[in-house]
Design a protein around this motif. Structure first.
Motif, short mmCIF file in Angstrom:
data_model
loop_
_atom_site.label_atom_id
_atom_site.label_comp_id
_atom_site.label_asym_id
_atom_site.label_seq_id
_atom_site.Cartn_x
_atom_site.Cartn_y
_atom_site.Cartn_z
N PRO A 172 -159.41 -12.79 -46.91
CA PRO A 172 -158.03 -12.40 -47.23
C PRO A 172 -157.06 -13.51 -46.83
N SER A 173 -155.94 -13.56 -47.51
CA SER A 173 -154.88 -14.52 -47.19
C SER A 173 -153.62 -13.74 -46.84
N GLN A 174 -153.30 -13.69 -45.57
CA GLN A 174 -152.18 -12.87 -45.10
C GLN A 174 -150.93 -13.71 -44.86
N ASP A 175 -149.78 -13.09 -45.12
CA ASP A 175 -148.52 -13.66 -44.66
C ASP A 175 -148.39 -13.31 -43.18
N LEU A 176 -148.24 -14.30 -42.33
CA LEU A 176 -148.35 -14.08 -40.88
C LEU A 176 -147.08 -13.59 -40.22
N GLY A 177 -145.99 -13.48 -40.96
CA GLY A 177 -144.76 -12.94 -40.37
C GLY A 177 -144.27 -13.78 -39.21
#
Length: 466
Positions: A224-229
């Motif tokens: 998965p490729s998450q936006d890390l915030g």
């Protein structure tokens, strides 16, 4: 793949000798094969220009080029550190300031900015569960969610303990003092001035997909490729070999539009003692430091699920290298260091031609030659820009270079005398009595007849036999 960006210019590969290019290609081919990487792309910089790039892939006919994006993980931290050093150079903060002074109300407010930059604040390595790299950033909407109930694991300033949350705090510091998001500050202050138009917080085609490779079988699983915030300042960025080669040039030379050469050199200087048994590595201000086969390197590695990245610079050799891989656990951390070594050893940097100084300063010239600290002999020689160098004439001792300050004194640049002041002490008639270096006295003769120059005096009967 063909780059859609006309501004990306790659110098011809034949700037390196054919044997060197073959050695570089062989090294990445071995790395991709033995590391079982779906794809690998790498590039080499020499003397400020990218002179080679190459790739290997598991898909015939689809090799990535130097303009394909990969996720670079913790190399992002170096960009964040540059933003913080810019704030320091503008006088908006001091590296000794506690975080609380600028970002009040966190549970880590007593940590200094310098400690956060070099990972000595004593903070935990990771956020509280769940695993932040594989979960959406909006699951940690506040700094309290990033730090948890016990942010400190070690006494501040005592040891190097790598901390991802520490760089979230530095990102919040940038936002507090700039009044814009970390992403916007990054774009305006680093990416645009350096022309890093393919470095972004979210993937922009063409980009690689991230994969996990099964440890016991040659099969793949997409990551998965998450936006890390809030964790973005610790590891969010996507970039390319072309952009990171440009960034490597900046890390070696500085750029007045972003950060001076002096401040970049400060980032590369060791800020913490290495851990026991770890004398081949260390950390500066946002930069990892390594010694590989006797070669001193500065840069950073990075990883996030699906990707491994490395960037290493040898300032002495004028060579840097970047390697990007789209596999979670590929053992590639020092691949870029190997590429630096191959070029530096195969094609050693030519020394600059010797040239005489542009002018003669007879007053400075009269200071050159032998001086004595007690009975130990030193030699003083002139360097460029009215600087001087002082070094023992025999055996080991405290050698240093000094830069002129403009008021007739010099400041030490390295070694034991870094930051110390060297000045000429004159007699009432204007003649030179001695040199004073941080209160140490250097005289023209070992304990010579001018006893007033030597603290404690000199025995009036002078030198004698047994």
């Amino acid at each position: 793949m063909t780059s859609p960006h006309a501004s990306v210019s790659t110098p011809p590969f034949d700037e390196l000798l054919p044997g060197t290019r073959r050695a570089l290609l062989h090294r990445i081919a071995v790395a991709q094969s033995e590391g079982r990487a779906p794809s690998l792309v790498a590039g080499v910089v020499r003397d400020g220009r990218m002179v080679w790039s190459g790739s290997r892939t598991s898909v015939d006919g689809h090799g990535p080029d130097a303009d394909v994006q990969y996720r670079i993980g913790s190399i992002t931290k170096t960009f964040t550190a540059v933003l913080v050093l810019r704030l320091r150079d503008e006088g908006l903060l001091d590296l000794g300031d506690p975080l609380e002074k600028h970002v009040p109300g966190t549970a880590a407010g007593s940590a200094t900015i310098a400690q956060l930059l070099c990972h000595t604040a004593g903070l935990a390595a990771e956020t509280p569960a769940p695993w932040w790299e594989r979960t959406p950033g909006d699951s940690r909407p506040e700094l309290t969610d990033v730090l948890g109930e016990q942010p400190y694991l070690h006494p501040a300033g005592r040891l190097h303990h790598y901390s991802n949350p520490g760089y979230t705090l530095l990102g919040s510091l940038v936002e507090a003092l700039r009044g814009v998001s970390w992403e916007e500050a990054l774009r305006r202050e680093i990416l645009e001035p350096l022309g890093l138009d393919r470095t972004t917080t979210r993937p922009v085609a063409p980009h690689a997909g991230g994969w996990a490779v099964h440890p016991w079988a040659d099969v793949l699983l997409p990551e998965p490729s998450q936006d890390l915030g809030l964790m973005a300042p610790a590891g969010q960025l996507w970039s390319t070999v072309s952009d990171l080669c440009r960034f490597a040039v900046f890390l070696a030379q500085g750029d007045e539009r972003v950060l001076s050469a002096e401040s970049v050199a400060e980032m590369r200087a060791p800020a913490v003692a290495p851990e026991a048994g770890g004398w081949d590595g260390g950390y500066g201000l946002g930069l990892q430091l390594a010694r590989s086969e006797g070669r001193e390197l500065a840069g950073h590695t990075g990883s996030l699920p699906g990707f491994v990245a490395s960037l290493w610079v040898s300032v002495v050799d004028g060579v840097a290298a970047v390697a990007l891989v789209n596999a979670t656990s590929a053992p590639m951390g020092m691949l870029a260091a190997d590429l630096v070594r191959i070029v530096a050893e195969a094609e050693p940097r030519l020394p600059e031609p010797w040239r005489p100084l542009p002018e003669v300063d007879n007053e400075l010239l009269a200071l050159t030659g032998p001086w004595y600290w007690g009975t130990q002999s030193y030699g003083l020689r002139l360097t460029a820009d009215r600087g001087v160098a002082l070094a023992p004439l025999r055996g080991n001792g405290r050698a240093a270079r000094f830069t002129a300050t403009g008021d007739g004194t010099w400041i030490g640049l390295d070694g034991y005398y870094r930051g110390e002041t060297l000045r000429v002490v004159r007699r009432p008639d204007g003649s030179v009595s001695h040199l004073d270096l941080g209160s140490f006295v250097f005289t023209r003769e070992p304990y010579g007849p001018d006893a007033t120059a030597v603290p404690g005096g000199v025995d009036p009967e002078g030198w004698r036999g047994v």
